[in-house]
Design a protein around this motif. Sequence first.
Motif, PDB file in Angstrom:
ATOM      1  N   LEU A 287      -6.629  24.038 -25.415  1.00  0.00           N
ATOM      2  CA  LEU A 287      -6.385  23.661 -24.024  1.00  0.00           C
ATOM      3  C   LEU A 287      -5.660  24.764 -23.244  1.00  0.00           C
ATOM      4  O   LEU A 287      -6.032  25.069 -22.100  1.00  0.00           O
ATOM      5  CB  LEU A 287      -5.577  22.352 -23.976  1.00  0.00           C
ATOM      6  N   ASP A 288      -4.629  25.365 -23.832  1.00  0.00           N
ATOM      7  CA  ASP A 288      -3.911  26.434 -23.125  1.00  0.00           C
ATOM      8  C   ASP A 288      -4.823  27.626 -22.861  1.00  0.00           C
ATOM      9  O   ASP A 288      -4.823  28.214 -21.775  1.00  0.00           O
ATOM     10  CB  ASP A 288      -2.687  26.882 -23.922  1.00  0.00           C
ATOM     11  N   ASP A 289      -5.633  27.991 -23.875  1.00  0.00           N
ATOM     12  CA  ASP A 289      -6.567  29.106 -23.683  1.00  0.00           C
ATOM     13  C   ASP A 289      -7.605  28.771 -22.628  1.00  0.00           C
ATOM     14  O   ASP A 289      -8.029  29.639 -21.846  1.00  0.00           O
ATOM     15  CB  ASP A 289      -7.261  29.447 -25.001  1.00  0.00           C
ATOM     16  N   LEU A 290      -8.019  27.515 -22.586  1.00  0.00           N
ATOM     17  CA  LEU A 290      -9.011  27.086 -21.598  1.00  0.00           C
ATOM     18  C   LEU A 290      -8.498  27.333 -20.176  1.00  0.00           C
ATOM     19  O   LEU A 290      -9.206  27.899 -19.331  1.00  0.00           O
ATOM     20  CB  LEU A 290      -9.332  25.602 -21.794  1.00  0.00           C
ATOM     21  N   LEU A 291      -7.243  26.916 -19.911  1.00  0.00           N
ATOM     22  CA  LEU A 291      -6.708  27.105 -18.563  1.00  0.00           C
ATOM     23  C   LEU A 291      -6.541  28.586 -18.234  1.00  0.00           C
ATOM     24  O   LEU A 291      -6.841  29.022 -17.108  1.00  0.00           O
ATOM     25  CB  LEU A 291      -5.369  26.376 -18.423  1.00  0.00           C
ATOM     26  N   ASP A 292      -6.082  29.376 -19.194  1.00  0.00           N
ATOM     27  CA  ASP A 292      -5.906  30.811 -18.940  1.00  0.00           C
ATOM     28  C   ASP A 292      -7.241  31.477 -18.621  1.00  0.00           C
ATOM     29  O   ASP A 292      -7.347  32.310 -17.712  1.00  0.00           O
ATOM     30  CB  ASP A 292      -5.265  31.489 -20.151  1.00  0.00           C
ATOM     31  N   GLN A 293      -8.288  31.121 -19.364  1.00  0.00           N
ATOM     32  CA  GLN A 293      -9.596  31.736 -19.144  1.00  0.00           C
ATOM     33  C   GLN A 293     -10.212  31.286 -17.826  1.00  0.00           C
ATOM     34  O   GLN A 293     -10.919  32.059 -17.159  1.00  0.00           O
ATOM     35  CB  GLN A 293     -10.529  31.427 -20.313  1.00  0.00           C
ATOM     36  N   LEU A 294      -9.981  30.024 -17.444  1.00  0.00           N
ATOM     37  CA  LEU A 294     -10.481  29.566 -16.146  1.00  0.00           C
ATOM     38  C   LEU A 294      -9.859  30.393 -15.017  1.00  0.00           C
ATOM     39  O   LEU A 294     -10.558  30.815 -14.076  1.00  0.00           O
ATOM     40  CB  LEU A 294     -10.163  28.087 -15.944  1.00  0.00           C
ATOM     41  N   LEU A 295      -8.544  30.603 -15.083  1.00  0.00           N
ATOM     42  CA  LEU A 295      -7.878  31.406 -14.054  1.00  0.00           C
ATOM     43  C   LEU A 295      -8.402  32.834 -14.046  1.00  0.00           C
ATOM     44  O   LEU A 295      -8.637  33.426 -12.978  1.00  0.00           O
ATOM     45  CB  LEU A 295      -6.364  31.412 -14.291  1.00  0.00           C
ATOM     46  N   HIS A 296      -8.609  33.399 -15.227  1.00  0.00           N
ATOM     47  CA  HIS A 296      -9.095  34.771 -15.297  1.00  0.00           C
ATOM     48  C   HIS A 296     -10.508  34.883 -14.733  1.00  0.00           C
ATOM     49  O   HIS A 296     -10.811  35.807 -13.958  1.00  0.00           O
ATOM     50  CB  HIS A 296      -9.070  35.246 -16.749  1.00  0.00           C
TER      51      HIS A 296
ATOM     52  N   LEU B 176     -16.982  26.715 -11.039  1.00  0.00           N
ATOM     53  CA  LEU B 176     -16.018  26.044 -11.913  1.00  0.00           C
ATOM     54  C   LEU B 176     -16.729  25.239 -12.999  1.00  0.00           C
ATOM     55  O   LEU B 176     -16.341  25.277 -14.180  1.00  0.00           O
ATOM     56  CB  LEU B 176     -15.110  25.139 -11.074  1.00  0.00           C
ATOM     57  N   ARG B 177     -17.788  24.496 -12.636  1.00  0.00           N
ATOM     58  CA  ARG B 177     -18.512  23.702 -13.640  1.00  0.00           C
ATOM     59  C   ARG B 177     -19.104  24.616 -14.711  1.00  0.00           C
ATOM     60  O   ARG B 177     -19.020  24.321 -15.915  1.00  0.00           O
ATOM     61  CB  ARG B 177     -19.637  22.899 -12.964  1.00  0.00           C
ATOM     62  N   GLU B 178     -19.711  25.726 -14.277  1.00  0.00           N
ATOM     63  CA  GLU B 178     -20.321  26.648 -15.239  1.00  0.00           C
ATOM     64  C   GLU B 178     -19.278  27.238 -16.168  1.00  0.00           C
ATOM     65  O   GLU B 178     -19.500  27.357 -17.384  1.00  0.00           O
ATOM     66  CB  GLU B 178     -21.060  27.755 -14.489  1.00  0.00           C
ATOM     67  N   ALA B 179     -18.113  27.614 -15.609  1.00  0.00           N
ATOM     68  CA  ALA B 179     -17.053  28.177 -16.448  1.00  0.00           C
ATOM     69  C   ALA B 179     -16.522  27.140 -17.422  1.00  0.00           C
ATOM     70  O   ALA B 179     -16.250  27.445 -18.596  1.00  0.00           O
ATOM     71  CB  ALA B 179     -15.917  28.706 -15.561  1.00  0.00           C
ATOM     72  N   LEU B 180     -16.367  25.874 -16.995  1.00  0.00           N
ATOM     73  CA  LEU B 180     -15.842  24.831 -17.861  1.00  0.00           C
ATOM     74  C   LEU B 180     -16.811  24.527 -18.997  1.00  0.00           C
ATOM     75  O   LEU B 180     -16.382  24.266 -20.138  1.00  0.00           O
ATOM     76  CB  LEU B 180     -15.562  23.572 -17.026  1.00  0.00           C
ATOM     77  N   ILE B 181     -18.101  24.577 -18.710  1.00  0.00           N
ATOM     78  CA  ILE B 181     -19.101  24.376 -19.780  1.00  0.00           C
ATOM     79  C   ILE B 181     -18.960  25.465 -20.836  1.00  0.00           C
ATOM     80  O   ILE B 181     -18.986  25.204 -22.049  1.00  0.00           O
ATOM     81  CB  ILE B 181     -20.523  24.365 -19.180  1.00  0.00           C
ATOM     82  N   ASP B 182     -18.776  26.730 -20.389  1.00  0.00           N
ATOM     83  CA  ASP B 182     -18.672  27.847 -21.333  1.00  0.00           C
ATOM     84  C   ASP B 182     -17.389  27.805 -22.147  1.00  0.00           C
ATOM     85  O   ASP B 182     -17.369  28.241 -23.304  1.00  0.00           O
ATOM     86  CB  ASP B 182     -18.721  29.182 -20.569  1.00  0.00           C
ATOM     87  N   LEU B 183     -16.299  27.298 -21.545  1.00  0.00           N
ATOM     88  CA  LEU B 183     -14.974  27.438 -22.158  1.00  0.00           C
ATOM     89  C   LEU B 183     -14.443  26.140 -22.756  1.00  0.00           C
ATOM     90  O   LEU B 183     -13.335  26.117 -23.288  1.00  0.00           O
ATOM     91  CB  LEU B 183     -13.973  27.941 -21.115  1.00  0.00           C
ATOM     92  N   ALA B 184     -15.180  25.031 -22.677  1.00  0.00           N
ATOM     93  CA  ALA B 184     -14.663  23.715 -23.051  1.00  0.00           C
ATOM     94  C   ALA B 184     -14.183  23.652 -24.493  1.00  0.00           C
ATOM     95  O   ALA B 184     -13.287  22.876 -24.826  1.00  0.00           O
ATOM     96  CB  ALA B 184     -15.722  22.647 -22.792  1.00  0.00           C
ATOM     97  N   ALA B 185     -14.748  24.452 -25.379  1.00  0.00           N
ATOM     98  CA  ALA B 185     -14.389  24.373 -26.798  1.00  0.00           C
ATOM     99  C   ALA B 185     -13.078  25.087 -27.121  1.00  0.00           C
ATOM    100  O   ALA B 185     -12.558  24.940 -28.231  1.00  0.00           O
ATOM    101  CB  ALA B 185     -15.519  24.976 -27.640  1.00  0.00           C
ATOM    102  N   LEU B 186     -12.548  25.842 -26.200  1.00  0.00           N
ATOM    103  CA  LEU B 186     -11.304  26.586 -26.453  1.00  0.00           C
ATOM    104  C   LEU B 186     -10.115  25.629 -26.540  1.00  0.00           C
ATOM    105  O   LEU B 186     -10.138  24.537 -25.961  1.00  0.00           O
ATOM    106  CB  LEU B 186     -11.053  27.591 -25.336  1.00  0.00           C
TER     107      LEU B 186
END
Length: 867
Positions: A813-822, A801-811
Motif C-alpha cells: 500500500l505505501d509503495d502504491l501511493l508513492d508510485q501513484l504520486l511519481h 489515474l485508473r490506468e496507473a491504479l490498474i498497473d500498480l494495484a499489486a504493490l
Amino acid sequence: MDDTPDRAAVGDHPIAECSATELAVDEQRVAQTRRLRPRQADVAALDRHAALAARLLGAAASQVSLLEDVQIVAGGAGLAEGAVGAVSPLAESLCTVTAAGGTPLALPDATIDVRVRDLPPVRSGAVGSYLGVPLISDGATVGVLCVFDPEPREWSEQDLATLRQLATSVVTELELSALVREYENDRLRWSLAIDAARIGTFDWDLVTGRLTWDERLKAMFGYGPDAFDETITAFTARVHPDDRERVIDVLQVCIARCGNYDAEYRVVRPDGQTRWVQARGRAVAAEDGSAARLLGACLDTTVLRTGEARVTRVLEAMPAGFYSVDREWRFTHVNAEAERLFGTRREALLGRLLWDAFPAAVDSHFAENFETAVRSGLPVSFDAYYPAPLNGWFEVRAWPSPDGLSVYFLEVTERRLAQEQAERSARRLAILAHVSAELAGTLDARGATAALPRLVVPGLADSCIVTLVEADGRPRDIGAWSRDPATRALLDRYVVVRMEALPGTSPVARALAHGEAVRATFDEVDTLMPPGEARDLFEQLAPGAAAVLPMRGRGRTLGLLTLYFDEGRVVSEEDLATAQDVADRAGLALDNARLYSAQQQLAEGLQRSLLTEPPEPDHSEIAVRYVPAAEAARVGGDWYDAFLQPSGSTMLVIGDVVGHDTEAAAAMGQLRGLLRGIATYSDAGPAEVLRGLDTSMTILQTNTLATATVARFEQTAEELERGVTRMRWANAGHLPPLVANPDGSVDELTPWDGDLLLGVDPSAVRAESVVSLERGSTVLLYTDGLIERRDADLDAGMVRLREALIDLAALPLDDLLDQLLHRLVDGTPEDDVALVAVRLHRQDGPRPVEAGPADVPPNVPPDPAKP
C-alpha cells in the motif's frame, strides 16, 4: 488634517516642496519646447517610452507632457482614448507643478497634498499617486515624464532611478527627432541646389531596350513626368538633328567595345529652346563579355556656355559644402559653406592636392568611395568620420564629371551623437528589461542570478563575476562570463580560487562590509593580492579596471556583481548606474526568494501539523500521503483523516477547502476538527456526519466552501465469515472513490455527480451509497491535485489515474501511493495533493463490527446495548 506635504525622500532627491506651482512662460523655454514638439510619426516612439515606464514601475498609466504656454500630451500609455495630442491649461496639470519645482515630484497620496489635491486629474480620481521627472533640454525644462495610479502607493528609490533614466531617453528621442527634421530640411535645400545644377542620371538596359531616366533628366529633355516612354527613340528624337548621327555613333562604339561613353550635344525641347548637355557613362558587361547595360549621368552645360558666373552664384548659395577636384585630385572650386566647414580659406586650398590638404583621408572611407566614383563613373553616397581638426561626421555625395570629381557634403555630427546616445539608452533599457524578465520568470532566484553575467556582458562590461553570501555568511562565486572566448577558461578557474585569496582590504570585502560600490584599477587589485594561483590568473586576465557593486536586499547585502573592463574601454556613469540597477534587482529577487522560502516552510509545517498519522485497525491497513504544490506559497485546504468510531468502525475522510492561502489552511483545520468531533461522538454514518458538519459550518459562520468524501467500513459476523466488508460512503461535491479489486480490476463507484458542496445549503439532503468489498480490495480517496493539469481536463486525469491504479494495484500500500504520486505528478504537483487509502486484510480479522444506525443525529450517542 495637516496640509503640509510629507518630507518622505526618494533616493537623494526629496519630494519637491517648493511653493511654486505655476510655471513661468519663459520665451527661451517655450521656443526650445516648440523646437522639440514631435511630428505625428514620432508619437509612436514616445508611446513606447511611456509604456515601458508604466511596465517597469508597475503603474496604471504614464504620460509624456510638453509644456509651452499650454500642456501638450505628446505620448502616453494607459490613457483615455484621444488623450495623446490633447491640449490643456498649465494650471490644471500635475506636470506643471513638477516642472515649476525643477526636481522630481513623488506623491504617494495626491489627494492629501495641498499643491495638487484640487487639480482636475486628482478630483476626478484618475490620479491617486504620482511620480514625475522633469525633461530638461539645453538647460530648459521642456516637459515631464510621469507615471500615476488611481490608488495611493509608495514610490521607491529604484522607481525614481528607473524613471530618471527613461526621462533621459525621452529627451534624447525628442532631440534626435528635432535634429532629423532640421537635417531633412537641409537635405531638401541641398536637393534643390542639385536640381538647380541640372544633373540627371540614366540607365539603359540593352537586353530589354528599356531606358530609365530620373526626373531631372526628363526635365532636361523637356519631357513631363509621364511623357517619356523609356525608349532610345524618345532620346534621339530630342537630340539636335546636327548632333544626332554623331551621338548615335559614339553610343554604338561604346556598346561594341563595352567601354566608356562621353558626348556633348544639343537638345531641342518642345518649346523650341535648345540646351547643351554633357553626357558620360560606362557600359556594363554580361557574363559573355558583351554589353548588357549602359549607366551614366548628364549635366546641363548651358549655364557653362552662357557664363560660369551663374554656376558660381548657385554653388555659393548652397547650404551644403561643395568642392571639386580635377583628375589629378587638385582643388578647383571651394564654396563658402565648404570654406566654413573646413576652417580654411579657399585660397589656401585651390590648386592644392586633396590628399595633402587632408592627409587623414588617405586610405580612408573617403578615399575608397572617391576612387570608386572616378573609376566607375557613377555617383556615390556615404557617411564618414574625419578626425581632428575637423573632428566630425559628414554625409557625402560625390559625382564624377569630365573634369574630375564634384563633392557635396553636410556635417551630421550632432545627429550621429544623438542617434548613438539613443542607441546606448535603448541597449541599457533592453538589458534591464531582460534582467527583470529573467528574475521574475522563475522561482529559482539563485539560478537566475548566476546567469546575470551573460546578460550584462558585453553591454555593460567585458567580463563579470556574480557572488552570493551563503547562509553561514561566507561569500561564494556562483557564476561568471567573459566576452572573449579565449579567457573564459581562465575566468572559470579564477572564480574557483579567488575568494580564498582576497584580503580583507580588497574591493570585494569592502563592498560586502559597507554595502557600497567600489571601483579599482588593475594595479590597485593586483597589489593587494598575495602571491599564488589567484594572483597569477588575475594577471593573465589583466583587466584595465573593475567595479564591485552590492546586490542589496531589505537592509543587507546579499551578494556582489563584479564587473571587469578591458584596457581602453570608456566606462560611463550611465552604464555603472544601469549595472547597479541590475544588482539591486537581483538583490531584491534573492531577498524575496528567501522570504518566500521561509513562508513556504512555515505554511507547510502548519499544514502538516494538522494531518496526523492514521490508526492501525485489525481488519485493514491504512496509508496516507500529503504533497504541497510545487509553485508559489500555495499552502491550501486539502486534508485527509482516518479514525475509529465508538462502534469500532473505521472512517476515512478526504476533503478540499476552496482557496490556496493560509485562510484556506485555517478553515481546513477547523472543518477537520468539527467532522472528527461529530463522527466520534455521534457514531453516525457518513451522510449524517456531512449533514452535521454542514449545519455546524452555518451556525459557526465559517464562510467557506469545501468538498469532502466520508467512507465508513462495517462488517457483521456473517460478513466476516464470508470475507466481505461493507463500505458506506457519502460525497459532498468531491471526486468519487476508486476501488482496486483483488482480481486487478478498478471500479469508479459512481459517476462524478456528488451532492452539494459543504457550506452551500445546510438543509440539503445527503445521500449514502453502500458497496460490498472482498478481502484484498483497496479503496483510494484523493484530491483533485492528483489528476489536474493545465494542459488537460479532469476527465483525462481520471483516465490516467485508473490506468496507473490498474498497473500498480499489486504493490504494497505505501509503495502504491508513492508510485501513484511519481507517475501522475512526478513529485511536483501544480496543486496540493492529499491521499488516503485502505486495504482490507486477506486473513480473517477479529470480532465483527456492525454499523450503527444511519439516522443517529450528531448530538445523540448510540445505544450501548446495540452491537
